[in-house]
Design a protein around this motif. Sequence first.
Motif, PDB file in Angstrom:
ATOM      1  N   LEU A  72       2.571  27.454 -43.174  1.00 25.83           N
ATOM      2  CA  LEU A  72       3.848  27.724 -42.509  1.00 25.83           C
ATOM      3  C   LEU A  72       3.707  28.060 -41.027  1.00 25.83           C
ATOM      4  CD1 LEU A  72       5.534  30.059 -45.194  1.00 25.83           C
ATOM      5  CD2 LEU A  72       5.806  27.584 -44.920  1.00 25.83           C
ATOM      6  N   ALA A  73       2.489  28.294 -40.571  1.00 25.94           N
ATOM      7  CA  ALA A  73       2.282  28.838 -39.231  1.00 25.94           C
ATOM      8  C   ALA A  73       3.043  28.084 -38.137  1.00 25.94           C
ATOM      9  CB  ALA A  73       0.795  28.899 -38.908  1.00 25.94           C
ATOM     10  N   TRP A 123      13.464  23.673 -40.824  1.00 26.29           N
ATOM     11  CA  TRP A 123      13.850  25.061 -40.548  1.00 26.29           C
ATOM     12  C   TRP A 123      12.764  25.720 -39.717  1.00 26.29           C
ATOM     13  CZ3 TRP A 123      10.045  28.207 -42.296  1.00 26.29           C
ATOM     14  CH2 TRP A 123       9.245  27.730 -43.327  1.00 26.29           C
ATOM     15  N   ARG A 124      13.121  26.836 -39.105  1.00 22.39           N
ATOM     16  CA  ARG A 124      12.163  27.702 -38.411  1.00 22.39           C
ATOM     17  C   ARG A 124      12.460  29.134 -38.813  1.00 22.39           C
ATOM     18  NH1 ARG A 124      10.472  23.441 -37.796  1.00 22.39           N
ATOM     19  NH2 ARG A 124       9.681  22.373 -35.941  1.00 22.39           N
ATOM     20  N   PHE A 125      11.410  29.915 -38.945  1.00 27.25           N
ATOM     21  CA  PHE A 125      11.553  31.328 -39.335  1.00 27.25           C
ATOM     22  C   PHE A 125      11.056  32.215 -38.201  1.00 27.25           C
ATOM     23  CE2 PHE A 125       9.475  35.133 -41.282  1.00 27.25           C
ATOM     24  CZ  PHE A 125      10.640  35.781 -41.664  1.00 27.25           C
ATOM     25  N   ASP A 177      22.103  21.720 -40.882  1.00 30.33           N
ATOM     26  CA  ASP A 177      21.980  21.644 -42.337  1.00 30.33           C
ATOM     27  C   ASP A 177      20.564  21.279 -42.784  1.00 30.33           C
ATOM     28  OD1 ASP A 177      21.790  18.984 -41.667  1.00 30.33           O
ATOM     29  OD2 ASP A 177      23.578  18.356 -42.793  1.00 30.33           O
ATOM     30  N   GLY A 178      19.619  21.381 -41.873  1.00 33.98           N
ATOM     31  CA  GLY A 178      18.226  21.118 -42.230  1.00 33.98           C
ATOM     32  C   GLY A 178      17.842  19.658 -42.235  1.00 33.98           C
ATOM     33  N   SER A 179      18.740  18.767 -41.857  1.00 34.51           N
ATOM     34  CA  SER A 179      18.450  17.332 -41.914  1.00 34.51           C
ATOM     35  C   SER A 179      17.852  16.793 -40.610  1.00 34.51           C
ATOM     36  CB  SER A 179      19.721  16.549 -42.241  1.00 34.51           C
ATOM     37  OG  SER A 179      20.710  16.733 -41.220  1.00 34.51           O
ATOM     38  N   ASP A 180      17.948  17.567 -39.534  1.00 29.06           N
ATOM     39  CA  ASP A 180      17.522  17.090 -38.207  1.00 29.06           C
ATOM     40  C   ASP A 180      16.246  17.817 -37.792  1.00 29.06           C
ATOM     41  OD1 ASP A 180      17.203  16.290 -35.601  1.00 29.06           O
ATOM     42  OD2 ASP A 180      19.259  16.761 -34.988  1.00 29.06           O
ATOM     43  N   ALA A 181      15.149  17.080 -37.726  1.00 33.10           N
ATOM     44  CA  ALA A 181      13.864  17.676 -37.363  1.00 33.10           C
ATOM     45  C   ALA A 181      13.879  18.250 -35.955  1.00 33.10           C
ATOM     46  CB  ALA A 181      12.749  16.641 -37.488  1.00 33.10           C
ATOM     47  N   SER A 182      14.728  17.696 -35.082  1.00 30.83           N
ATOM     48  CA  SER A 182      14.783  18.173 -33.699  1.00 30.83           C
ATOM     49  C   SER A 182      15.685  19.396 -33.537  1.00 30.83           C
ATOM     50  CB  SER A 182      15.281  17.060 -32.778  1.00 30.83           C
ATOM     51  OG  SER A 182      16.631  16.725 -33.083  1.00 30.83           O
ATOM     52  N   PRO A 216      16.234  22.301 -36.138  1.00 30.15           N
ATOM     53  CA  PRO A 216      16.080  22.939 -37.453  1.00 30.15           C
ATOM     54  C   PRO A 216      16.958  24.165 -37.621  1.00 30.15           C
ATOM     55  CG  PRO A 216      14.241  23.523 -36.040  1.00 30.15           C
ATOM     56  CD  PRO A 216      15.055  22.503 -35.273  1.00 30.15           C
ATOM     57  N   VAL A 217      17.262  24.479 -38.868  1.00 31.41           N
ATOM     58  CA  VAL A 217      17.989  25.711 -39.207  1.00 31.41           C
ATOM     59  C   VAL A 217      17.124  26.913 -38.831  1.00 31.41           C
ATOM     60  CG1 VAL A 217      18.820  27.115 -41.136  1.00 31.41           C
ATOM     61  CG2 VAL A 217      19.392  24.683 -41.019  1.00 31.41           C
TER      62      VAL A 217
END
Length: 415
Positions: free
Chosen positions: A282-283, A259-261, A221-226, A228-229
């Motif tokens: 964003l890189a 998140w990561r794209f 849900d995007g809350s965990d930095a380790s 990410p969505v």
Amino acid sequence: MSQTRKIAVVLKGYPRLSETFIAQELLGLERAGHDLVLVALRRPTDAKRHPVHDEIRAKVFYLPEYLHDEPWRVFRSLMKSLPKAGFWRALLPFIRDLRRDRTRNRFRRFGQALVLFDEWPAEARWLHAHFIHTPASVTAYASIMAGVPWTCSAHAKDIWTSSDWELSEKLARARWTVTCTRSGFEHLKSLTDEKSRVHLSYHGLDLHRFPSFDGHHSDRDGSDASDPVRILSIGRAVAKKGYDILLKALSLLPADLHWRFEHIGAGDLTKELRTLAEHLGLAPRVTWRGALDQKDVLARYRASDIFALACRVAVDGDRDGLPNVLVEASSQRLACVSTRVSGIPELLNDDENGLVVPPEDPRVLAAALERLIRDPALRRRLGAAAERRVRAEFDHHSSVRQLSGLFESEWRKSP
């Protein structure tokens, strides 16, 4: 099938990673009993190829991509064609077209048609063009020269970047034309009096290559930095895909979201998009995969949480029809967010089986992305509904049956 004829299918290029919908249609027609030979206007440029290309049995016949690349081949075809009535039958339509389109490209298409006429492949008795712009130009001239009927599959860019006069004339010359979105279908029908010769046929998906996903998409849900969505997009780096809009939308997401794209695909704008991602900060969150084959693509759908595609109408009128990647992602229960362009709303209904936003609006797109990132239950609901629709309405066997039936009706009408 009681009767068949060898069909020469004229393609802009073959094989192409970005045109799996054409490859699966060719394979489907072969499996339905049609005898094909492929005529390509250019050789492959992709380093990889999809497994479906290796299953297609049809031989591939390459025309000179540029006339100056193979001048003696073109000259030989001209000299051999001059004494034939077909050359002179095609010359007048070519001159008439040239008066309205005084470009080198017009000469190029006529020259390619001459080579096709002279080196006629494998006793073909029918021509079918994929794309109503340049492949159909070559096909129309070759049809007149050889006295062989032709038909056409129109898609997206080829419709919307062609002039109305040329579309009208091609619709009149072809025995029938199919297209893959309702917006394209209505536009083509408006340009011809023979409306019954224009048919709507969604490409659909080969569901055997995209079987139901037995696993589960995550509850991130995007809350965990380790953890990410994971946001995925697949498409060529070209203007109509709107990747600059998508990157800007990602840059507007709240700082507390993780998140990561990931982008899959090649294209002329890749370098510019990488630079934009760096400029927007964003890189570190963006991975550029380049082109991947179908098996790797399927794995990425299943490992992701959200699929995003910010399609737009480009300045030159180019646009997508119904991007096959949206159908593929939906088949894997992957929640999709895209734009209200061309045929996309024919697949995705907003808040029913996906999120659909206006094009060219990074803020609205960012809000939709945030909503999906924060709400895994919403992703599951939309993804499940999207898969149900794809498996009920977008099986490619339906389009192959329709196309096969159109060909067979022609065989029955003429000896």
